[in-house]
Design a protein around this motif. Structure first.
Motif, short mmCIF file in Angstrom:
data_model
loop_
_atom_site.label_atom_id
_atom_site.label_comp_id
_atom_site.label_asym_id
_atom_site.label_seq_id
_atom_site.Cartn_x
_atom_site.Cartn_y
_atom_site.Cartn_z
N LEU A 67 -45.63 77.42 110.07
CA LEU A 67 -44.68 77.53 108.97
C LEU A 67 -43.82 76.27 108.84
O LEU A 67 -43.60 75.77 107.75
N VAL A 68 -43.34 75.75 109.97
CA VAL A 68 -42.55 74.52 109.96
C VAL A 68 -43.39 73.37 109.42
O VAL A 68 -42.92 72.58 108.59
N ASP A 69 -44.64 73.27 109.87
CA ASP A 69 -45.52 72.20 109.42
C ASP A 69 -45.77 72.26 107.91
O ASP A 69 -45.91 71.22 107.26
N ALA A 70 -45.81 73.46 107.34
CA ALA A 70 -46.04 73.60 105.90
C ALA A 70 -44.88 73.00 105.11
O ALA A 70 -45.10 72.30 104.11
N LEU A 71 -43.64 73.23 105.54
CA LEU A 71 -42.49 72.60 104.87
C LEU A 71 -42.43 71.11 105.15
O LEU A 71 -42.12 70.31 104.26
N GLN A 72 -42.74 70.72 106.38
CA GLN A 72 -42.72 69.31 106.74
C GLN A 72 -43.73 68.52 105.91
O GLN A 72 -43.47 67.39 105.52
N ALA A 73 -44.86 69.13 105.62
CA ALA A 73 -45.89 68.45 104.82
C ALA A 73 -45.37 68.09 103.42
O ALA A 73 -45.78 67.08 102.84
N LEU A 74 -44.46 68.90 102.89
CA LEU A 74 -43.91 68.62 101.56
C LEU A 74 -43.06 67.36 101.55
O LEU A 74 -43.11 66.58 100.60
N ILE A 75 -42.28 67.13 102.60
CA ILE A 75 -41.44 65.93 102.63
C ILE A 75 -42.25 64.73 103.11
O ILE A 75 -41.94 63.59 102.75
N ASN A 76 -43.31 64.95 103.89
CA ASN A 76 -44.14 63.85 104.36
C ASN A 76 -45.05 63.31 103.27
O ASN A 76 -45.62 62.23 103.42
N ALA A 77 -45.21 64.05 102.18
CA ALA A 77 -46.03 63.57 101.07
C ALA A 77 -45.28 62.44 100.37
O ALA A 77 -44.13 62.15 100.67
#
Length: 121
Positions: A67-77
């Motif tokens: 779940l954390v990785d899913a949100l992190q992926a949005l800012i890492n894009a």
């Protein structure tokens, strides 16, 4: 009451949503006069900053990390385009992510997070 989502990602147990508006104003004041005589000019538009805090809780560290990785992926894009933030409090708006902070609670089946997002495309 539906759980808020960001870019289609369920934000879990949201404990708070706050937002504020900021306008870019310039003030021209005159010596020896009261503030009521100031001239105030709007030099730019209005910004809305939204703060979201919450937590993810799961049966394992791996479940919470997903779940954390899913949100992190949005800012890492690249954030070349905005994503939808959907909540009962704000409706559906387009945003970009300014910050994402995570604090893991021990045992690691719980992670608290806070997000700062800005409305716009």
């Amino acid at each position: 009451m539906a759980d808020p989502t960001l870019g289609g990602v369920n934000m879990g147990n949201v404990s708070g949503i706050s937002f504020g508006f900021r306008s870019d104003l310039d003030v021209l004041s005159f010596p020896g006069t009261a503030s009521s005589t100031n001239l105030v000019f709007e030099m730019g538009g209005v910004e809305r900053t939204i703060s979201v805090s919450g937590n993810f809780t799961g049966s394992t560290t791996a479940a919470v990390k997903t779940l954390v990785d899913a949100l992190q992926a949005l800012i890492n894009a690249s954030q070349s385009s905005s994503v939808a933030f959907v909540s009962d409090e704000c409706g559906t708006i387009q945003v970009k992510i300014a910050s994402f902070d995570v604090k893991w609670e021990r045992p690691s089946n719980r992670a608290e997070y806070s997000l700062q997002i800005l409305e716009g495309s």
